[in-house]
Structures are given as structure tokens and as C-alpha cells.
Design an enzyme around this catalytic site. Structure first.
Site, PDB file in Angstrom:
ATOM      1  N   PHE A 212      -4.490   5.928  -2.217  1.00  0.00           N
ATOM      2  CA  PHE A 212      -3.138   5.364  -2.294  1.00  0.00           C
ATOM      3  C   PHE A 212      -2.850   4.519  -1.060  1.00  0.00           C
ATOM      4  O   PHE A 212      -3.147   4.941   0.071  1.00  0.00           O
ATOM      5  CB  PHE A 212      -2.081   6.481  -2.298  1.00  0.00           C
ATOM      6  CG  PHE A 212      -2.148   7.447  -3.433  1.00  0.00           C
ATOM      7  CD1 PHE A 212      -1.371   7.273  -4.564  1.00  0.00           C
ATOM      8  CD2 PHE A 212      -2.960   8.583  -3.357  1.00  0.00           C
ATOM      9  CE1 PHE A 212      -1.401   8.196  -5.611  1.00  0.00           C
ATOM     10  CE2 PHE A 212      -2.997   9.514  -4.393  1.00  0.00           C
ATOM     11  CZ  PHE A 212      -2.214   9.319  -5.523  1.00  0.00           C
ATOM     12  N   ASP A 213      -2.218   3.377  -1.258  1.00  0.00           N
ATOM     13  CA  ASP A 213      -1.541   2.684  -0.162  1.00  0.00           C
ATOM     14  C   ASP A 213      -0.277   3.507   0.146  1.00  0.00           C
ATOM     15  O   ASP A 213       0.137   4.346  -0.659  1.00  0.00           O
ATOM     16  CB  ASP A 213      -1.193   1.265  -0.617  1.00  0.00           C
ATOM     17  CG  ASP A 213      -0.391   0.495   0.422  1.00  0.00           C
ATOM     18  OD1 ASP A 213      -0.605   0.715   1.630  1.00  0.00           O
ATOM     19  OD2 ASP A 213       0.456  -0.329   0.027  1.00  0.00           O
ATOM     20  N   GLY A 214       0.336   3.254   1.298  1.00  0.00           N
ATOM     21  CA  GLY A 214       1.522   4.032   1.675  1.00  0.00           C
ATOM     22  C   GLY A 214       2.828   3.389   1.245  1.00  0.00           C
ATOM     23  O   GLY A 214       3.449   3.787   0.251  1.00  0.00           O
TER      24      GLY A 214
END
Length: 360
Positions: A212-214
């Protein structure tokens, strides 16, 4: 007897009594049929109830490679497309961008059923497609060919699937159609547009890996807004000032939470080292100047992430090659394209301020 009914004294049962007997008889028939079906059917686990399951809805173009078929649809219209699919219903479709992710979800289910045979808290894969029912046979043949456990089909015949996604209590929706994904995000459903990797990669078949990106993926885009509108220095300053204030949640926070719940089921059985789920945070943030707020936010939510990679603006593609995730979620097409080029199956989350900038 007092109040006895006058009349011919016939012993015939009253109509309501006959109806009740008929109902009981029908119920017994149904129970007998169900018992017979339960004995005849294979040892496959039944699909869990939607309220207990983690429902992942995938479109047919996400699950299978339908590039050629899509071309027929666009160039020759619906009737020719349906005719082509029916004429080729015994030709097995090749895997699409979500295929290996779905396979990995099913491996997690197999492990969960070994540990918790009566528990319904596991993944339920639903094929959610706006294909017409006539195309269903080819999809069923392909699903059976690969041994996938997809029992629920929703074929909407050109209509939007959003209402069905809500009815199925969908936890994640993956599609190759960015308009439908946008519609799902706006309806509050975690959703992403799938992109096929430009290289073939060997995926782990014993561990589901999700990256996941944040910002604007697990978290809201509040910090990204400051970065885009006021620059990097103001962003660093803002994050340090708000280090102890948790970020608001983003569209994929719920899915990370679902993965965490399942991981805990393995930990409870002393399977931490052999857990078939691994999660990764891959963010362009810098650890020293803006990493603490992210980690403290996850802690405040009671969520663990297995690996956190703070890249301080470096490209994500090379790191993702090492991780080899089954899926990588990001809100910026720049990162999606970089990941794709190096062989990562990427999923674009159309949420937050980055969409405004990518369109302008």
C-alpha cells in the site's frame, strides 16, 4: 361442548389446518433435498455469509485477459462480441491482472479452513461483471479450468454494478474500468483500477503480499494537499507539528484492517512465522521528517504493518521488484506506471488531490 361448531359434524380438517400440513410437508421435502445435496456435493467449503466474509469483487477484465475481446466489442459492437464469446466458450481465457491476487486469497482461505473449519471470516471472491449472461459459460469454463473457487456471479448486462457491490457488503472492488472504480470510491467502497504488469513475474504461491501507498490510500489526502499546494518544506513542518495527531482514514484503510484481522487468527494459533499474509507500506515520505506520524497513526488504529519502506521521494518500482506483491495500491499514476514497467501488478486508487493534478 360449549362453543362447539354447528354444522354437519364432518371430520374434514379446516382449510387453514390443511395449509399448515402442506407447509410442514414442503419444509420436510426441502430439508430432505438439502440433506441429499449436502451429502452429494464435493468437500468444497460453502461460500460464507456476506456479513461474515471479506468480500472481494473482481470484474471479468481484471480476472482474465480480455484485451482482444474488448477490441471486438469496441470495433464491432455488442452483438458480435457476444457471438464471439459464445463461439469460443471452450477456449480458456488467460490470466488477467487480478488473477494471481485471487489465487493468493484462495490460498489464505485454504490455510484458514485448516485452522478454523467452522469459521466464516475468510475471503469470498465474487465475479462482478457488466457482461451479459450469454458470456457466462466461457467465464465459468475458465474459472473451473484454473480451479478457482468463485461461486457468486453477478452479471449486470451493461448496467452499473455499484448497487450490487453495496448489497454484497463488498470490502474491495477491482476492475479494469476506471469510471466504475471512480463510481465505487464515491459510494464509499474501497476500489482500484487494475493495470497489467509489463513483465512476467513469479509470485509467491504460499504468501499473499499486499503493498500500500500511504497518503490518499491507507490515510486521507490531508497531508498530500499541503504538499501539493504549499510545498515540501511546509509539509514537513506540518507533519512534525501534528506528529501525535492521527491522520484520518483513507479508502483502503478498511482492507488493511481486514488483512490484519486474518493475520491475528494465524498468530493466535502460533503461526506468526508461517503466516500466509504479509503487508507492506511503500511511501514516498521521508522517515526522519514525516515518518513518525504515519507509524503513530497505524498504532492508534491498532494496526500492524509487516514492513514499512520510506523512500524519501525515490522511485517505488525497484523496491516493489524485491517485494513482488500480488497487488500494489497507489493514488498516483506516476507511481503506477513506474511499478508496471518493472513488472509489478499495480492498482490505481482514484482518490484525493492527486487526481486533480493528474487531470490538469
Amino acid at each position: 361442548a360449549p362453543g362447539a361448531m354447528s354444522g354437519s359434524g364432518s371430520e374434514e380438517p379446516e382449510p387453514s389446518q390443511a395449509a399448515e400440513e402442506q407447509r410442514q410437508e414442503a419444509e420436510q421435502d426441502w430439508a430432505a433435498a438439502k440433506a441429499f445435496y449436502d451429502n452429494v456435493v464435493t468437500q468444497r467449503a460453502r461460500p460464507p455469509k456476506p456479513q461474515n466474509a471479506i468480500t472481494v469483487a473482481v470484474s471479468s477484465r481484471a480476472l482474465f485477459n480480455l484485451v482482444e475481446e474488448r477490441k471486438i466489442y469496441e470495433e464491432h459492437g455488442l452483438e458480435k462480441y457476444v457471438e464471439y464469446q459464445q463461439n469460443n466458450e471452450n477456449v480458456i481465457l488467460k490470466p488477467g491482472p487480478a488473477f494471481y491476487f485471487v489465487k493468493a486469497l484462495e490460498h489464505v482461505n485454504t490455510r484458514l479452513l485448516e485452522l478454523y473449519p467452522d469459521d466464516e471470516e475468510r475471503f469470498d471472491i465474487v465475479l462482478m461483471t457488466n457482461n451479459h449472461a450469454q458470456v457466462g459459460v466461457r467465464l465459468i469454463n475458465s474459472i473451473n479450468h484454473y480451479g478457482l473457487t468463485i461461486e457468486r456471479f453477478c452479471m449486470t448486462g451493461g448496467e452499473s454494478p455499484i448497487g450490487y457491490l453495496t448489497a454484497y457488503l463488498t470490502n474491495l472492488y477491482l476492475s479494469a474500468d476506471s469510471d466504475k472504480v471512480q463510481e465505487a470510491i464515491e459510494a464509499g467502497i474501497a476500489s482500484a483500477t487494475m493495470f497489467t504488469a509489463n513483465k512476467d513475474v513469479v509470485y509467491s504461491d504460499t504468501q499473499l503480499r499486499v503493498a500500500f501507498d500511504g497518503d490518499a490510500v491507507i490515510f486521507s489526502d490531508e497531508s498530500e494537499q499541503i504538499c501539493k499546494e504549499q510545498g515540501l518544506d511546509r509539509f514537513f513542518e506540518h507533519e512534525q507539528l501534528n506528529e501525535n495527531k492521527p491522520l484520518a482514514q483513507g479508502p483502503l484503510k478498511g482492507f488493511l484492517e481486514d488483512l490484519g484481522k486474518l493475520q491475528k487468527k494465524f498468530y493466535a494459533r502460533n503461526e506468526r512465522l508461517n503466516c500466509p499474509i504479509r503487508t507492506y507500506l511503500v511511501t514516498a515520505r521521508s522517515a526522519a521528517s514525516s515518518g513518525a506520524r504515519v507509524l503513530k497513526t497505524l498504532r492508534s488504529w491498532g494496526l500492524e504493518i509487516d514492513e514499512a519502506l520510506f523512500l524519501a521521494g525515490a522511485p517505488k518500482g525497484p523496491v516493489l521488484v524485491k517485494i513482488r506483491p500480488h497487488i500494489f495500491f497507489d493514488d498516483q499514476m506516476y507511481h503506477i506506471e513506474g511499478a508496471q514497467k518493472l513488472g509489478t501488478t499495480a492498482a490505481h486508487v482514484p482518490y484525493g488531490i492527486a487526481q486533480k493534478y493528474s487531470k490538469s
